[in-house]
Design an enzyme around this catalytic site. Structure first.
Site, PDB file in Angstrom:
ATOM      1  N   MET B  91       0.707  -1.243   0.090  1.00 19.35           N
ATOM      2  CA  MET B  91      -0.252   0.059   0.176  1.00 19.35           C
ATOM      3  C   MET B  91       0.576   0.929  -0.102  1.00 19.35           C
ATOM      4  SD  MET B  91      -2.807  -1.330  -0.391  1.00 19.35           S
ATOM      5  CE  MET B  91      -4.045   0.103  -0.157  1.00 19.35           C
ATOM      6  N   ARG B  92       1.769   1.249  -0.698  1.00 19.95           N
ATOM      7  CA  ARG B  92       2.687   2.529  -0.840  1.00 19.95           C
ATOM      8  C   ARG B  92       3.107   2.563  -2.363  1.00 19.95           C
ATOM      9  NH1 ARG B  92       2.368   5.063   3.143  1.00 19.95           N
ATOM     10  NH2 ARG B  92       4.260   6.167   2.671  1.00 19.95           N
ATOM     11  N   HIS B 110      -3.867  -5.909  -8.864  1.00 15.07           N
ATOM     12  CA  HIS B 110      -4.988  -4.813  -8.674  1.00 15.07           C
ATOM     13  C   HIS B 110      -6.361  -5.243  -8.652  1.00 15.07           C
ATOM     14  CE1 HIS B 110      -6.140  -0.604  -8.239  1.00 15.07           C
ATOM     15  NE2 HIS B 110      -7.058  -0.774  -9.438  1.00 15.07           N
ATOM     16  N   VAL B 173      -9.957 -14.498  -4.543  1.00 12.96           N
ATOM     17  CA  VAL B 173     -10.049 -16.069  -5.276  1.00 12.96           C
ATOM     18  C   VAL B 173      -9.284 -15.996  -6.222  1.00 12.96           C
ATOM     19  CG1 VAL B 173     -11.446 -17.899  -5.824  1.00 12.96           C
ATOM     20  CG2 VAL B 173     -11.989 -16.960  -3.653  1.00 12.96           C
TER      21      VAL B 173
END
Lengths: 189, 189
Positions: B91-92, B110, B173
């Site tokens: 998350m950077r 993503h 999944v």
């Protein structure tokens, strides 16, 4: 009550014929009451003649502006007592005149998984972006282009060696499948 | 030659564990040589301890800027002789320092069908847009966020009654399935 569907097409008209098939041999109850084309002798018009569906030519080149064209379409569909209208490959931007005449009852089909690849040549845009999944979206028409409420989407793989024609064909098979579903959904509100 | 994979994770680490499983029980040949986390005691770190995978904490809060953080990551991965790096929920924003150290060998996952819904909270964006197909994309990392070359995509339906959690689970999944495929593709160049 059986549905009276209006269809607008500019080109080959395969989505138009898929809709006729869904009424005659598939799951939709009603009929295509009127096809409107803007290009004389386009494939859609010839299909309508073969299938015995009423059609009208409304050539945008003979209208002073988009609004006048749409006003003529609204009048044609009202005269034919149309409940719901599908833009099945209608290559003209429509105006609030048409959109407002069929609130939540004007459907468009777009050859991408919206919101990806709005606008012209969505298949070319998808190939250029290198996606591995492409697809199509049936949606309600709002005043922003390709941005109305989504009704149904379908995805297809992009295969190595695909070109514009092969990918377009694969997407179109799904368009024929989801458009009748979208009509059923919109008809139910 | 067996692959030496580096993984970067900030959160629960389920994609990290899916990659470890692919090496141990699946189709990938090699190993996860190093996990880097930026949040102490995050789920990914605990999974690494359980699975016996080397891990390092590189807390971004202890670095003066993004570049220094990335420089530390590059050094860690080089020390571990890593060939290829996966951002599995990192998350950077990364910098050209990391991207340039692993050209065409830095993969991100993503939770959207890119190019739709780039950036933060892609699942929330998809729900707000009302798409009926959501999905995930494994792609090479370029300097523009969520815009590098696409390796693999997978689609899932959005079902009526879905909320953020249920749709996220369904997408995840597929992330676990496509991430090892993306690693294999990138490893083969």
């Amino acid at each position: 009550m059986p549905l009276r569907l209006g269809v607008m097409a500019s080109g080959a008209g395969s989505n138009f014929e898929a809709l006729v098939d869904s009424f005659r041999h598939g799951s939709l109850c009603g009929e295509v009451a009127l096809l409107v084309v803007n290009n004389r002798d386009c494939g859609a018009q010839r299909r309508a003649e073969r299938l015995g569906i009423d059609w009208e030519l409304h050539d945008h080149r003979l209208q002073p502006n988009r609004e006048q064209l749409d006003q003529a379409l609204v009048q044609a569909f009202r005269t034919a007592s149309v409940d719901l209208v599908v833009m099945a490959g209608w290559m003209r931007v429509v105006t609030p005149i048409l959109i407002g005449a069929f609130p939540n009852r004007l459907i468009n089909i777009h050859p991408s998984l919206l919101p990806s690849f709005r606008g012209l040549d969505a298949v070319g845009q998808a190939l250029a972006a290198g996606v591995t999944l492409a697809g199509c979206t049936a949606h309600l028409v709002s005043e922003e282009v390709d941005a109305g409420r989504i009704l149904v989407q379908a995805a297809v793989p992009v295969l190595s060696g695909d070109d514009h024609a092969s990918l377009s064909r694969r997407i179109q098979v799904q368009e024929h499948r989801i458009l009748p579903l979208a009509v059923a959904l919109a008809a139910q509100g």
